[in-house]
Design an enzyme around this catalytic site. Structure first.
Site, PDB file in Angstrom:
ATOM      1  N   ASP A  94     -10.579  -9.087  -1.386  1.00  0.00           N
ATOM      2  CA  ASP A  94     -11.114 -10.367  -1.286  1.00  0.00           C
ATOM      3  C   ASP A  94     -12.646 -10.434  -0.630  1.00  0.00           C
ATOM      4  O   ASP A  94     -13.203  -9.297  -0.434  1.00  0.00           O
ATOM      5  CB  ASP A  94     -10.290 -11.160  -0.121  1.00  0.00           C
ATOM      6  CG  ASP A  94     -10.266 -10.407   1.123  1.00  0.00           C
ATOM      7  OD1 ASP A  94     -11.222 -10.672   1.908  1.00  0.00           O
ATOM      8  OD2 ASP A  94      -9.417  -9.982   1.510  1.00  0.00           O
ATOM      9  N   GLU A 123       0.931  -1.228  -0.032  1.00  0.00           N
ATOM     10  CA  GLU A 123      -0.105  -0.069  -0.101  1.00  0.00           C
ATOM     11  C   GLU A 123       0.942   1.351   0.033  1.00  0.00           C
ATOM     12  O   GLU A 123       0.513   2.380  -0.690  1.00  0.00           O
ATOM     13  CB  GLU A 123      -0.944  -0.132   1.289  1.00  0.00           C
ATOM     14  CG  GLU A 123      -1.978  -1.169   1.057  1.00  0.00           C
ATOM     15  CD  GLU A 123      -2.511  -1.462   2.397  1.00  0.00           C
ATOM     16  OE1 GLU A 123      -3.648  -2.343   2.558  1.00  0.00           O
ATOM     17  OE2 GLU A 123      -2.328  -0.951   3.524  1.00  0.00           O
TER      18      GLU A 123
END
EC number: 3.2.2.9
Length: 232
Positions: free
Chosen positions: A197, A12
């Site tokens: 996910d 990130e």
């Protein structure tokens, strides 16, 4: 403006580093901070590590050392709703804890005494993206995001969370803790999440496969926010 940015993991923050100019790296204890510029903004990017306490510490480091005008939390999240797809961007209107329970004392599930049951975030950027949706052609979903110290990875866990928080659309591990600190110190908070996910039995594998896609999506949105923050 002085802007703090918080990402939990390397994937990130590495993407976000690429949109900061002339940065230098600083280390506070185990926390890495990248200090640089974006146009006229002073930017302080910190890698918090995973979980609520790590995120809270990182937020306090930014506040104590750099006094940011705004904090941005950018990171991945697991879906709680079937209509969400990998890479979808979430701009939550609210965030709350799913692993706090003081209901026996009359508090709402997820509520910390002395704080609201949900932390309101992103009011300005929701209005901005609504007005400029055609210009940037970036789709996003609004809704409630849950936070807790578990990587949700079981179908049964999804059922429980959806029963306890029917309006929640995604779950992750940092944003509510960051929101609590920002609420306490009256600092505007922007939260941007991207779906990595489905929080199901395949979540661990899918997260690893998709985190690079997610980080790319997030960096695009964060860049747009930095470009337009003064006008929001």
């Amino acid at each position: 403006m002085k802007i703090g940015i918080i990402g939990a993991i390397n994937q990130e923050t590495e993407r976000l580093k690429k949109i900061i100019h002339f940065y230098i790296e600083k280390k506070i204890n185990t926390y890495k901070i990248y200090i640089g510029k974006f146009k006229s903004h002073d930017v302080f990017l910190i890698k918090s590590g995973i979980g609520k306490v790590s995120a809270s510490i990182a937020t306090m480091i930014l506040i104590d050392l750099y006094k940011p005008d705004t904090i941005i939390n950018s990171g991945s999240a697991g879906s709680l709703q079937s209509f969400l797809k990998i890479g979808d961007i979430i701009i939550p209107k609210k965030t709350c804890y799913y692993d706090v329970d003081l209901t026996n004392f009359g508090y709402t599930r997820g509520q910390i005494p002395g704080y609201p049951k949900e932390f309101t975030v992103n009011e300005k950027i929701c209005n901005f993206f609504k007005k400029n949706a055609d210009k940037y052609q970036l789709k996003y979903i609004k809704g409630l995001i849950l936070s807790g110290d578990t990587f949700v990875r079981e179908n049964e866990s999804i059922k429980i969370l959806k029963k306890q928080f029917p309006s929640a659309i995604a779950v992750e591990m940092e944003s509510s803790a960051i929101a609590q600190v920002c609420y306490k110190f009256n600092i505007p908070l922007i939260i941007i999440k991207s779906i990595s996910d489905a929080s199901d039995n395949n979540a661990t594998v899918n997260f690893k496969e998709n985190i690079d896609i997610v980080s790319y999506q997030l960096s695009k949105f964060v860049k747009i926010i930095l470009e337009n923050l003064i006008d929001m």
